[in-house]
Motif scaffolding. Structure first.
Motif, PDB file in Angstrom:
ATOM      1  N   LYS A 133      -0.046  -7.875   7.570  1.00  0.00           N
ATOM      2  CA  LYS A 133      -0.702  -7.540   8.827  1.00  0.00           C
ATOM      3  C   LYS A 133      -0.121  -6.282   9.482  1.00  0.00           C
ATOM      4  CE  LYS A 133      -0.271 -11.538  10.922  1.00  0.00           C
ATOM      5  NZ  LYS A 133      -0.457 -12.564  11.985  1.00  0.00           N
ATOM      6  N   ASN A 134       1.201  -6.086   9.314  1.00  0.00           N
ATOM      7  CA  ASN A 134       1.817  -4.916   9.967  1.00  0.00           C
ATOM      8  C   ASN A 134       2.715  -4.106   9.029  1.00  0.00           C
ATOM      9  OD1 ASN A 134       3.896  -6.691   9.689  1.00  0.00           O
ATOM     10  ND2 ASN A 134       4.463  -6.767  11.851  1.00  0.00           N
ATOM     11  N   VAL A 135       2.513  -4.261   7.712  1.00  0.00           N
ATOM     12  CA  VAL A 135       3.320  -3.482   6.773  1.00  0.00           C
ATOM     13  C   VAL A 135       3.000  -1.989   6.888  1.00  0.00           C
ATOM     14  CG1 VAL A 135       1.678  -3.650   4.831  1.00  0.00           C
ATOM     15  CG2 VAL A 135       4.124  -3.350   4.362  1.00  0.00           C
ATOM     16  N   THR A 136       4.036  -1.173   6.724  1.00  0.00           N
ATOM     17  CA  THR A 136       3.873   0.278   6.753  1.00  0.00           C
ATOM     18  C   THR A 136       4.041   0.832   5.350  1.00  0.00           C
ATOM     19  OG1 THR A 136       4.832   0.362   8.975  1.00  0.00           O
ATOM     20  CG2 THR A 136       4.725   2.431   7.759  1.00  0.00           C
ATOM     21  N   LEU A 137       3.125   1.710   4.935  1.00  0.00           N
ATOM     22  CA  LEU A 137       3.216   2.372   3.636  1.00  0.00           C
ATOM     23  C   LEU A 137       3.546   3.836   3.853  1.00  0.00           C
ATOM     24  CD1 LEU A 137       0.080   0.998   1.717  1.00  0.00           C
ATOM     25  CD2 LEU A 137       2.391   0.068   1.749  1.00  0.00           C
ATOM     26  N   LYS A 138       4.540   4.321   3.097  1.00  0.00           N
ATOM     27  CA  LYS A 138       4.906   5.728   3.188  1.00  0.00           C
ATOM     28  C   LYS A 138       5.109   6.291   1.792  1.00  0.00           C
ATOM     29  CE  LYS A 138       8.319   8.978   5.014  1.00  0.00           C
ATOM     30  NZ  LYS A 138       9.601   9.140   5.744  1.00  0.00           N
ATOM     31  N   LYS A 139       4.336   7.296   1.448  1.00  0.00           N
ATOM     32  CA  LYS A 139       4.481   7.936   0.137  1.00  0.00           C
ATOM     33  C   LYS A 139       5.492   9.068   0.261  1.00  0.00           C
ATOM     34  CE  LYS A 139       1.847   9.643  -3.797  1.00  0.00           C
ATOM     35  NZ  LYS A 139       0.518   9.940  -4.358  1.00  0.00           N
ATOM     36  N   GLN A 140       6.576   8.990  -0.559  1.00  0.00           N
ATOM     37  CA  GLN A 140       7.603  10.030  -0.478  1.00  0.00           C
ATOM     38  C   GLN A 140       7.279  11.184  -1.419  1.00  0.00           C
ATOM     39  OE1 GLN A 140      11.382   8.400  -1.590  1.00  0.00           O
ATOM     40  NE2 GLN A 140      10.742   7.790  -3.623  1.00  0.00           N
ATOM     41  N   LEU A 141       7.828  12.331  -1.120  1.00  0.00           N
ATOM     42  CA  LEU A 141       7.607  13.516  -1.924  1.00  0.00           C
ATOM     43  C   LEU A 141       8.412  13.447  -3.215  1.00  0.00           C
ATOM     44  CD1 LEU A 141       7.825  16.213   0.898  1.00  0.00           C
ATOM     45  CD2 LEU A 141       5.756  15.337  -0.199  1.00  0.00           C
ATOM     46  N   TYR A 201      11.522  -1.297  -0.554  1.00  0.00           N
ATOM     47  CA  TYR A 201      10.943  -2.126   0.497  1.00  0.00           C
ATOM     48  C   TYR A 201      12.042  -2.510   1.479  1.00  0.00           C
ATOM     49  CZ  TYR A 201       8.975  -6.056   3.062  1.00  0.00           C
ATOM     50  OH  TYR A 201       8.556  -6.889   4.071  1.00  0.00           O
ATOM     51  N   ASN A 202      11.819  -2.240   2.751  1.00  0.00           N
ATOM     52  CA  ASN A 202      12.747  -2.598   3.816  1.00  0.00           C
ATOM     53  C   ASN A 202      12.184  -3.813   4.538  1.00  0.00           C
ATOM     54  OD1 ASN A 202      14.019  -2.755   6.425  1.00  0.00           O
ATOM     55  ND2 ASN A 202      14.773  -0.677   6.129  1.00  0.00           N
ATOM     56  N   TYR A 262       7.177   4.625  -1.388  1.00  0.00           N
ATOM     57  CA  TYR A 262       6.930   4.707  -2.828  1.00  0.00           C
ATOM     58  C   TYR A 262       6.656   6.143  -3.256  1.00  0.00           C
ATOM     59  CZ  TYR A 262       1.948   4.971  -1.602  1.00  0.00           C
ATOM     60  OH  TYR A 262       0.735   5.358  -1.092  1.00  0.00           O
ATOM     61  N   LEU A 263       7.024   6.422  -4.500  1.00  0.00           N
ATOM     62  CA  LEU A 263       6.840   7.762  -5.047  1.00  0.00           C
ATOM     63  C   LEU A 263       5.462   7.922  -5.678  1.00  0.00           C
ATOM     64  CD1 LEU A 263       8.168  10.510  -5.683  1.00  0.00           C
ATOM     65  CD2 LEU A 263       9.014   9.501  -7.805  1.00  0.00           C
ATOM     66  N   LEU A 272       5.248  -6.753  -4.381  1.00  0.00           N
ATOM     67  CA  LEU A 272       5.781  -8.078  -4.710  1.00  0.00           C
ATOM     68  C   LEU A 272       6.990  -8.412  -3.842  1.00  0.00           C
ATOM     69  CD1 LEU A 272       5.393  -8.010  -8.584  1.00  0.00           C
ATOM     70  CD2 LEU A 272       4.184  -9.509  -6.997  1.00  0.00           C
ATOM     71  N   HIS A 273       7.824  -7.413  -3.547  1.00  0.00           N
ATOM     72  CA  HIS A 273       8.936  -7.644  -2.613  1.00  0.00           C
ATOM     73  C   HIS A 273       8.386  -8.046  -1.245  1.00  0.00           C
ATOM     74  CE1 HIS A 273      12.233  -6.618  -5.131  1.00  0.00           C
ATOM     75  NE2 HIS A 273      12.039  -5.315  -5.160  1.00  0.00           N
ATOM     76  N   MET A 274       7.394  -7.298  -0.785  1.00  0.00           N
ATOM     77  CA  MET A 274       6.786  -7.593   0.506  1.00  0.00           C
ATOM     78  C   MET A 274       6.155  -8.984   0.523  1.00  0.00           C
ATOM     79  SD  MET A 274       3.481  -7.570   2.057  1.00  0.00           S
ATOM     80  CE  MET A 274       2.480  -6.417   1.148  1.00  0.00           C
TER      81      MET A 274
END
Length: 325
Positions: free
Chosen positions: A101-109, A120-121, A129-130, A140-142
């Motif tokens: 519901k509130n997970v944040t996704l961030k694609k790293q360079l 995953y924090n 994720y790269l 799966l961690h989430m």
């Protein structure tokens, strides 16, 4: 003017400099990791006595009945969620329903310096994720995580942690990658090879491997330990978990033989337990075949078998008891 001799001397200097740098870096990393692991081992031992870690009182969050996915992450994450829902039972999806519901996704360079292609924090409920190859593992961690704000304890699959103290990280990464391969990657392991192999061996202790899967998705390390206590002591199980943590901790250390040595030792230890406790000889043989994929482990197991055979040959026969008429 740059001469050939000067170029050779510069090359020699750079070779010596780089070799020294790598040696210092490797030695300091190994030293730091050793101190960290010893410190963690002592703290886990002390804290487990108070009931903080590996306890039987995990807080159960409120039940959630439906999946809610925000529009901004829907197209990225839903293909993974659909496959996960097809793979496991509904009872194993509570952590997923809670966190998505509130997970944040961030694609790293790609230029970001890191050993990891994903992370995953659990405290922030954030996936970095790269590339999409790494995303399944982190999802799966989430989908197996719960962070208790009141106690500051993080439960992620088979890992429990508080501040800098943790247990189960190695097994958690290995089993997560095993599931990632099965669900998203055509059964191909792409990371955590040693940890995944040990996780696969632990599945043999279950009549139905899906039972181990339920412990994982419900972040129930205490349940897993309690189940395995029918095969060996609690103390031995905790030791195995810490050994797998050590394999994981050293996995990025250059030139370190510790992960390989610890992995072989752990596999043979599990085999000895399984052989003594499993009545199904075919299953024992399957277990052994997986261990023996490693040539060194195969040599050790065969040597171990030869020693036992010699002991049996030279063992004095027991006298036949006398019967009175």
């Amino acid at each position: 003017m740059i001469t050939e001799t000067l170029i050779i001397e510069i090359a020699k200097f750079l070779t010596i400099y780089l070799s020294t740098y790598i040696t210092i870096l490797t030695t300091s990393t190994l030293y730091f990791n050793t101190l960290t692991l010893l410190s963690n081992k002592l703290r886990v031992k002390r804290l487990s006595k108070t009931g903080y870690i590996i306890n039987n009182q995990i807080q159960t969050p409120p039940h959630i009945d439906k999946l809610e996915v925000r529009n901004e992450i829907y197209n990225i994450i839903m293909p993974y969620i659909e496959k996960l829902k097809d793979y496991t039972k509904e009872d194993n999806l509570q952590a997923l329903y809670r966190n998505i519901k509130n997970v944040t996704l961030k694609k790293q360079l790609p230029i970001t310096p890191s050993f990891y292609s994903g992370l995953y924090n659990s405290q922030e409920n954030k996936i970095t994720y790269l590339n999409k190859t790494a995303l399944g593992h982190e999802i799966l961690h989430m989908a197996s995580a719960y962070y208790d704000k009141e106690t500051n304890i993080s439960y992620v699959g088979f890992k429990q942690s508080k501040e800098k103290v943790y247990i189960g990280q190695g097994l958690n990464e290995g089993y997560t990658e095993l599931l990632n391969a099965r669900i998203y990657n055509n059964n191909k392991i792409s990371a955590y090879y040693k940890e995944a192999k040990i996780a696969k061996l632990l599945e043999f202790f279950f009549d139905d491997p899906k039972e181990m899967e339920s412990f994982y998705f419900n972040h129930d390390l205490p349940g897993l330990i309690h189940y395995l206590e029918q095969y060996t002591s609690r103390e031995n199980i905790v030791k195995i978990l810490l050994d797998i943590d050590q394999i994981n901790s050293y996995s990025h250390s250059i030139y370190s033989a510790i992960p390989t040595i610890k992995s072989i030792k752990t596999q043979i230890s599990l085999y000895n337990i399984f052989e003594k406790t499993c009545p199904n000889k075919q299953k024992v043989e399957q277990f052994k075949n997986i261990v023996c994929e490693d040539k060194m482990a195969k040599i050790i197991l065969n040597s171990q078998k030869a020693v036992l055979k010699r002991k049996n040959i030279f063992q004095k026969p027991q006298p036949t008891p006398a019967y009175t008429m």
